[in-house]
Design a protein around this motif. Sequence first.
Motif, PDB file in Angstrom:
ATOM      1  N   LEU A   1       0.464  -0.962  -0.342  1.00 28.03           N
ATOM      2  CA  LEU A   1      -0.298   0.256   0.066  1.00 28.03           C
ATOM      3  C   LEU A   1       0.964   0.866  -0.163  1.00 28.03           C
ATOM      4  O   LEU A   1       1.765   1.375   0.780  1.00 28.03           O
ATOM      5  N   ASN A   2       0.423   2.380  -0.286  1.00 22.48           N
ATOM      6  CA  ASN A   2       0.854   3.240  -0.308  1.00 22.48           C
ATOM      7  C   ASN A   2       0.919   4.039   0.889  1.00 22.48           C
ATOM      8  O   ASN A   2       0.181   3.429   1.770  1.00 22.48           O
ATOM      9  N   MET A   3       2.060   5.181   0.956  1.00 16.65           N
ATOM     10  CA  MET A   3       2.361   4.950   2.563  1.00 16.65           C
ATOM     11  C   MET A   3       2.534   7.021   3.220  1.00 16.65           C
ATOM     12  O   MET A   3       2.272   7.197   2.228  1.00 16.65           O
ATOM     13  N   TRP A   4       1.934   7.642   3.897  1.00 17.30           N
ATOM     14  CA  TRP A   4       2.266   8.346   4.791  1.00 17.30           C
ATOM     15  C   TRP A   4       3.374   8.989   5.194  1.00 17.30           C
ATOM     16  O   TRP A   4       4.030   7.721   5.764  1.00 17.30           O
ATOM     17  N   GLY A   5       4.023   9.812   5.161  1.00 19.09           N
ATOM     18  CA  GLY A   5       5.680   9.774   5.809  1.00 19.09           C
ATOM     19  C   GLY A   5       5.753  11.285   7.164  1.00 19.09           C
ATOM     20  O   GLY A   5       4.945  12.790   6.052  1.00 19.09           O
TER      21      GLY A   5
ATOM     22  N   PHE B   1       3.654  12.187   1.017  1.00 19.59           N
ATOM     23  CA  PHE B   1       3.085  10.385   0.812  1.00 19.59           C
ATOM     24  C   PHE B   1       3.890   9.856  -0.858  1.00 19.59           C
ATOM     25  O   PHE B   1       4.291  10.352  -1.642  1.00 19.59           O
ATOM     26  N   THR B   2       3.622   8.878  -0.572  1.00 23.03           N
ATOM     27  CA  THR B   2       4.553   7.711  -1.548  1.00 23.03           C
ATOM     28  C   THR B   2       3.120   7.831  -3.113  1.00 23.03           C
ATOM     29  O   THR B   2       3.830   7.661  -4.227  1.00 23.03           O
ATOM     30  N   GLY B   3       1.744   7.957  -3.106  1.00 24.95           N
ATOM     31  CA  GLY B   3       0.743   7.917  -4.188  1.00 24.95           C
ATOM     32  C   GLY B   3       0.881   9.124  -4.742  1.00 24.95           C
ATOM     33  O   GLY B   3       2.103   9.753  -4.755  1.00 24.95           O
ATOM     34  N   ASP B   4       0.001   9.430  -5.920  1.00 25.30           N
ATOM     35  CA  ASP B   4      -0.441  10.709  -6.681  1.00 25.30           C
ATOM     36  C   ASP B   4      -0.646  11.616  -6.025  1.00 25.30           C
ATOM     37  O   ASP B   4      -0.621  12.531  -6.617  1.00 25.30           O
ATOM     38  N   ASN B   5      -1.942  11.573  -5.146  1.00 29.32           N
ATOM     39  CA  ASN B   5      -2.596  12.238  -5.252  1.00 29.32           C
ATOM     40  C   ASN B   5      -2.471  12.254  -2.819  1.00 29.32           C
ATOM     41  O   ASN B   5      -2.493  10.845  -2.788  1.00 29.32           O
ATOM     42  N   TRP B   6      -3.598  12.741  -2.446  1.00 31.10           N
ATOM     43  CA  TRP B   6      -3.467  12.630  -0.598  1.00 31.10           C
ATOM     44  C   TRP B   6      -4.094  11.278  -0.674  1.00 31.10           C
ATOM     45  O   TRP B   6      -4.159  10.728   0.712  1.00 31.10           O
ATOM     46  N   GLY B   7      -5.145  11.183  -1.461  1.00 26.54           N
ATOM     47  CA  GLY B   7      -6.128   9.803  -1.102  1.00 26.54           C
ATOM     48  C   GLY B   7      -5.515   8.374  -1.825  1.00 26.54           C
ATOM     49  O   GLY B   7      -6.522   7.687  -1.478  1.00 26.54           O
ATOM     50  N   ASP B   8      -4.656   8.167  -1.936  1.00 33.04           N
ATOM     51  CA  ASP B   8      -4.087   7.273  -2.768  1.00 33.04           C
ATOM     52  C   ASP B   8      -3.590   6.109  -1.272  1.00 33.04           C
ATOM     53  O   ASP B   8      -3.050   4.972  -1.556  1.00 33.04           O
TER      54      ASP B   8
ATOM     55  N   SER C   1      -3.826   8.189   7.790  1.00 29.39           N
ATOM     56  CA  SER C   1      -2.175   7.415   8.489  1.00 29.39           C
ATOM     57  C   SER C   1      -1.159   8.969   8.295  1.00 29.39           C
ATOM     58  O   SER C   1      -0.445   8.526   8.884  1.00 29.39           O
ATOM     59  N   ARG C   2      -1.888   9.718   7.493  1.00 33.01           N
ATOM     60  CA  ARG C   2      -1.207  10.776   7.882  1.00 33.01           C
ATOM     61  C   ARG C   2      -1.012  10.938   9.442  1.00 33.01           C
ATOM     62  O   ARG C   2       0.526  11.776   9.545  1.00 33.01           O
ATOM     63  N   VAL C   3      -1.778  11.160  10.161  1.00 31.42           N
ATOM     64  CA  VAL C   3      -1.060  12.051  11.862  1.00 31.42           C
ATOM     65  C   VAL C   3      -1.345  11.253  12.549  1.00 31.42           C
ATOM     66  O   VAL C   3       0.023  10.933  13.529  1.00 31.42           O
ATOM     67  N   ILE C   4      -0.967   9.612  11.641  1.00 35.37           N
ATOM     68  CA  ILE C   4      -0.337   8.504  12.266  1.00 35.37           C
ATOM     69  C   ILE C   4       0.685   8.558  12.451  1.00 35.37           C
ATOM     70  O   ILE C   4       1.795   8.554  13.409  1.00 35.37           O
ATOM     71  N   ALA C   5       1.630   8.769  10.660  1.00 33.61           N
ATOM     72  CA  ALA C   5       2.775   8.775  10.860  1.00 33.61           C
ATOM     73  C   ALA C   5       3.474  10.270  11.502  1.00 33.61           C
ATOM     74  O   ALA C   5       4.518   9.873  12.207  1.00 33.61           O
ATOM     75  N   ALA C   6       2.829  11.981  11.597  1.00 32.72           N
ATOM     76  CA  ALA C   6       3.062  12.175  12.658  1.00 32.72           C
ATOM     77  C   ALA C   6       3.603  12.217  14.334  1.00 32.72           C
ATOM     78  O   ALA C   6       4.426  12.263  14.720  1.00 32.72           O
ATOM     79  N   GLN C   7       2.587  11.104  14.681  1.00 34.77           N
ATOM     80  CA  GLN C   7       2.660  11.044  15.666  1.00 34.77           C
ATOM     81  C   GLN C   7       3.834  10.083  16.264  1.00 34.77           C
ATOM     82  O   GLN C   7       4.560  10.225  17.655  1.00 34.77           O
ATOM     83  N   LYS C   8       3.859   9.106  14.650  1.00 37.88           N
ATOM     84  CA  LYS C   8       5.152   7.623  15.182  1.00 37.88           C
ATOM     85  C   LYS C   8       6.600   8.765  14.961  1.00 37.88           C
ATOM     86  O   LYS C   8       7.434   8.248  16.252  1.00 37.88           O
TER      87      LYS C   8
END
Length: 254
Positions: A61-65, A79-86, A91-98
């Motif tokens: 799956l595509n990722m947020w970082g 993110f790794t996809g073409d747009n924010w919904g990919d 997971s956007r906020v979870i990445a920031a939390q981590k």
Amino acid sequence: MKTTISLVALALATATTAQAAPAATAKLLAADKSCAGLPTHAEFKAALQAAQKEKNAAFGLNMWGAVVNRAGVVCAVAFTGDNWGDQWPGSRVIAAQKAYTSNNFSLPKLAMATANLYSIAQPGGFAFGIQESNPITPERAYAGPTAYWGQPNDPMVGERVGGFNVFGGGLPLYNAKGELIGALGTSGDSSCADHFISWRTRSSLKLDYVPAGLGPNGVDQIAFSGQWSQPVCGDLKAHEEVVKNLPLTRKAGQ
């Protein structure tokens, strides 16, 4: 007369202090928001995309970082996809939390991966409840418009979003001098794959001069048994094979 002069002097001193305080505070806040030494948005996105394409025993799956500095302020979101919904929007906020978690529980001489926090945060563990101790700031984490999410002007950039997370994907960042300068976090696949992708991303950015850690081989590697472990995300042998083939961390001065 002397009393009048003293009162005037006191008033002037108080006014001067009041004027200086905001300026000093602004300077300190600016220092907190500095992203010096951390990857740019473009550098981070390229490293994240390359890491996501590797064999990570994942769902693909595509990722947020997200990257935070040592003050816990977000410096980049990608993110790794073409747009924010990919990729999973959550997971956007979870990445920031981590990223925030790993930064907050790492020290100049001891790295802490979020994967190494899982076991001790479970019922009966000595850090049970830690994930509830520092909630995110919703108005900072969920600001819009969504078209800015994952871009250089992501609304989280420049903000201390907060939040603790205790499964794989968060890793501290150490530069070539061995200095702890912040952390990165990823989310979007299994927590094991998140850790692997963060590991590869950090290695690609050459910010993995890890001094010591609580995971296997004395660094902040993921473990699937023992006090500093988290559950395996499917096939244990497949995940152990990925760990075996991950790049080694670097040592400062070498």
